[in-house]
Write an enzyme that holds these catalytic residues in place. Structure first.
Site, mmCIF file in Angstrom:
data_model
loop_
_atom_site.group_PDB
_atom_site.id
_atom_site.type_symbol
_atom_site.label_atom_id
_atom_site.label_comp_id
_atom_site.label_asym_id
_atom_site.label_seq_id
_atom_site.Cartn_x
_atom_site.Cartn_y
_atom_site.Cartn_z
ATOM 1 N N VAL A 43 -42.182 6.622 32.465
ATOM 2 C CA VAL A 43 -41.019 7.506 32.632
ATOM 3 C C VAL A 43 -40.783 8.295 31.340
ATOM 4 O O VAL A 43 -40.534 9.500 31.368
ATOM 5 C CB VAL A 43 -39.761 6.686 32.997
ATOM 6 C CG1 VAL A 43 -38.508 7.550 32.927
ATOM 7 C CG2 VAL A 43 -39.904 6.096 34.399
ATOM 8 N N GLY A 184 -20.969 10.341 32.439
ATOM 9 C CA GLY A 184 -20.965 10.952 31.097
ATOM 10 C C GLY A 184 -21.658 10.069 30.086
ATOM 11 O O GLY A 184 -21.135 9.788 29.009
ATOM 12 N N ILE A 187 -27.900 10.452 29.842
ATOM 13 C CA ILE A 187 -28.608 11.460 30.635
ATOM 14 C C ILE A 187 -27.671 12.597 31.021
ATOM 15 O O ILE A 187 -28.017 13.771 30.908
ATOM 16 C CB ILE A 187 -29.259 10.809 31.882
ATOM 17 C CG1 ILE A 187 -30.338 9.819 31.432
ATOM 18 C CG2 ILE A 187 -29.827 11.871 32.820
ATOM 19 C CD1 ILE A 187 -31.021 9.049 32.551
ATOM 20 N N GLU A 206 -16.666 11.440 34.634
ATOM 21 C CA GLU A 206 -16.953 10.109 34.082
ATOM 22 C C GLU A 206 -15.855 9.155 34.558
ATOM 23 O O GLU A 206 -14.666 9.468 34.429
ATOM 24 C CB GLU A 206 -17.000 10.208 32.551
ATOM 25 C CG GLU A 206 -16.894 8.907 31.790
ATOM 26 C CD GLU A 206 -17.991 7.892 32.106
ATOM 27 O OE1 GLU A 206 -19.169 8.255 32.187
ATOM 28 O OE2 GLU A 206 -17.628 6.702 32.280
ATOM 29 N N ASP A 317 -37.523 -2.178 29.730
ATOM 30 C CA ASP A 317 -36.323 -2.031 30.576
ATOM 31 C C ASP A 317 -36.198 -3.161 31.593
ATOM 32 O O ASP A 317 -35.098 -3.528 31.991
ATOM 33 C CB ASP A 317 -36.372 -0.702 31.353
ATOM 34 C CG ASP A 317 -36.176 0.511 30.468
ATOM 35 O OD1 ASP A 317 -36.129 0.347 29.228
ATOM 36 O OD2 ASP A 317 -36.072 1.635 31.012
ATOM 37 N N HIS A 449 -30.954 16.490 -2.788
ATOM 38 C CA HIS A 449 -29.873 17.450 -2.611
ATOM 39 C C HIS A 449 -30.472 18.818 -2.368
ATOM 40 O O HIS A 449 -31.450 19.170 -3.027
ATOM 41 C CB HIS A 449 -28.996 17.473 -3.861
ATOM 42 C CG HIS A 449 -27.892 18.474 -3.776
ATOM 43 N ND1 HIS A 449 -26.779 18.266 -2.986
ATOM 44 C CD2 HIS A 449 -27.743 19.692 -4.362
ATOM 45 C CE1 HIS A 449 -25.981 19.327 -3.102
ATOM 46 N NE2 HIS A 449 -26.543 20.192 -3.922
#
Ligand code: NAD
Length: 476
Positions: A43, A184, A187, A206, A317, A449
């Site tokens: 995926v 929300g 993805i 959401e 997963d 910097h």
């Protein structure tokens, strides 16, 4: 029926599976890697991280070009050739998956394009792509790395080409006039902002009280302001109760805290459902082994990623959250080393999470919210990017870097960053947390910097009340 034998069979060739296969080969094992795709990638490479980042880059350029007007540089109205954008994304995917396939072949991995089914704890049945009959593959060990798939919601994920999951949205069928993003999270925000940059009017809905529920609110608030400015609306504490196919689009009904005057029913050209992912643990034949799947659908594993079946390991997963590619790739190494007989455990102190929006949001280790939940005493130091010379030169002061520090040992326990390039910057935080660095270590490490990385050093200086570019005396 042909019969083959391998030392290690890896089922699933995503960033967990192919990392396991390649590392095992590097360590001298003979490896077979099985996946339905023509090349390894899973995926992540085919329809997740990589194509979405290609599109996010396009969005970034569009946003930056618009932003340049305020510095006196105008490019005019962009012309978007959606077929070409899609082709660019396709080229990126082909280049990377092809390259990964090639380094697999160089390692002499036996890559099998097909589907695997367990016949018993030492045998797989493999059906190669385009063939009807199966062949058997005997193995000494197997690693299950079958990943996850988009979660669906009954009544919402209706069978309509206008209702998309992340895979369909990445195919970029068109640029809809109006797009509703349900969820929300990672993805929803990444793809929602891509479509907004391409010209869609995007609404995000959401169900909880805030975007990215897992992340610290002070970081999310900075991103949320930007998301709100890019979208038509962001609806919190709101659910979608139904989606119906209408004549001129999808008719959507909301329930929850809608802004005043907003009707409960609205029409959208397309809907993207991004409400989480589900583990692919229903591997055919797994019930013929002792592997256990828990109530949440994840395969149970021990710290070495061993399942209840001694010959079978599982990673990525399919074994639990966070569902992130880099977590899977690291578990892969642990599983391979355990198979080689080493005493190992997957026990990271920091797994970085990055949301690739603009600005990016990233964190690792202990979050402030975790510390509150666990009632751990911590000191949180913050450095606002308004005080960063580099951020000012970019005209992007919408950022913040924070450190979560143990006040007694002064050890850095967690890092959170929101701002441009936060996804790159967070790696220094991971190193600090993993190496047990304290605030003095980060403060004394000379940072170049002018860079955004100085915000990490100055956050450490804030801990001592001595940050050069902000005046925050240490509280007595
Ligand atoms: P997510 O868990 O990040 O977000 C889902 C959101 O949907 C949550 O905020 C949740 O509260 C909300 N939700 C759930 N049901 C809802 C409903 N009915 N109505 C409205 N809102 C609802 O899930 P995702 O965005 O689908 O992503 C899945 C996973 O994929 C992520 O958790 C992450 O592990 C992975 N991912 C990672 C990245 C990255 O690393 N940048 C990018 C994309 C995906």
């Amino acid at each position: 029926m042909a019969s083959l034998q391998t030392q290690l069979a890896v089922v699933g060739a995503g960033p967990g599976g192919y990392a396991a296969a390649f590392y095992a080969a590097d360590r001298g094992l003979q490896v077979s890697l099985i996946d339905p795709a023509p090349n390894p990638g899973g995926v992540c490479l085919y329809r997740g991280c990589i194509p979405s980042k290609a599109l996010l880059h396009v969005a970034d350029v569009l946003n930056e070009a618009k932003h340049a007007e305020s510095w006196g540089v105008s490019f005019g109205q962009p012309k978007i050739d959606i077929d070409k954008v899609r082709a660019f994304k396709g080229k990126v995917v082909a280049q990377l998956t092809g390259g990964v396939g090639q380094v697999g072949r160089m390692r002499k991995i036996n890559y099998i394009q097909g589907l695997a089914e367990f016949a018993d704890p030492r045998t797989l049945k493999i059906t190669r792509e385009g063939q009807k009959s199966a062949e058997t593959l005997g193995f000494e060990h197997a690693i299950v790395a079958t990943g996850s798939r988009p979660a669906t919601v009954p009544g919402l994920s209706i069978d309509s080409p206008r209702v998309m999951d992340s895979t369909a949205a990445l195919d970029l069928p068109d640029v809809p006039k109006s797009l509703l993003v349900v969820g929300g999270g990672y993805i929803g925000l990444e793809l929602g902002t891509v479509y907004a940059a391409l010209g869609s009017k995007v609404t995000v809905v959401e169900m909880t009280g805030g975007l990215l529920p897992g992340a610290d609110r002070d970081l999310v608030n900075i991103l949320a302001r930007r998301v709100e400015s890019m979208c038509e609306a962001v609806l919190l504490n709101t659910k979608v109760v139904s989606v119906k196919e209408g004549k001129s689009g999808l008719s959507v009904t909301f329930e929850g805290q809608l802004p005043e005057g907003m009707p409960k029913e609205r029409s959208f050209d397309r809907v993207l459902v991004s409400v989480g992912r589900k583990p692919n643990s229903a591997v055919p034949g797994l019930d013929k082994t002792a592997v256990k799947v828990n109530q949440r659908g994840f395969i149970d594993v021990d710290p070495a990623r061993r399942t209840a079946e001694p010959t079978i390991y599982a990673i990525g997963d399919v074994v639990g959250e966070p569902m992130l590619a880099h977590k899977a790739s690291h578990e892969a190494r642990v599983a391979v080393e355990a198979i080689l007989g080493e005493r190992v455990a997957f026990e990271p102190l920091a797994i970085p999470a990055v949301v690739f929006t603009d600005p990016e949001l990233a964190w690792c280790g202990l979050t402030e919210a975790d510390a509150e939940r666990e009632k751990r005493e911590v000191t949180v130091t913050r450095f606002p990017w308004g005080a960063s010379g580099r951020a000012i030169t970019l005209d992007r002061t919408d950022g913040m870097t924070k450190l979560v520090i143990d006040p007694k040992t002064e050890r850095v326990l967690g890092v959170g960053i929101v701002g441009r390039g936060a996804g790159e910057l967070i790696s220094e935080g991971v190193l600090a947390v993993e190496m047990g660095a304290n605030a003095t270590d980060v403060k004394l490490s000379i940072h170049p910097h002018p860079t955004l990385s100085e915000t990490l050093m100055e956050s450490a200086e804030v801990f001592f009340g001595q940050a050069t570019h902000v005046f925050k005396p240490k509280r007595k």
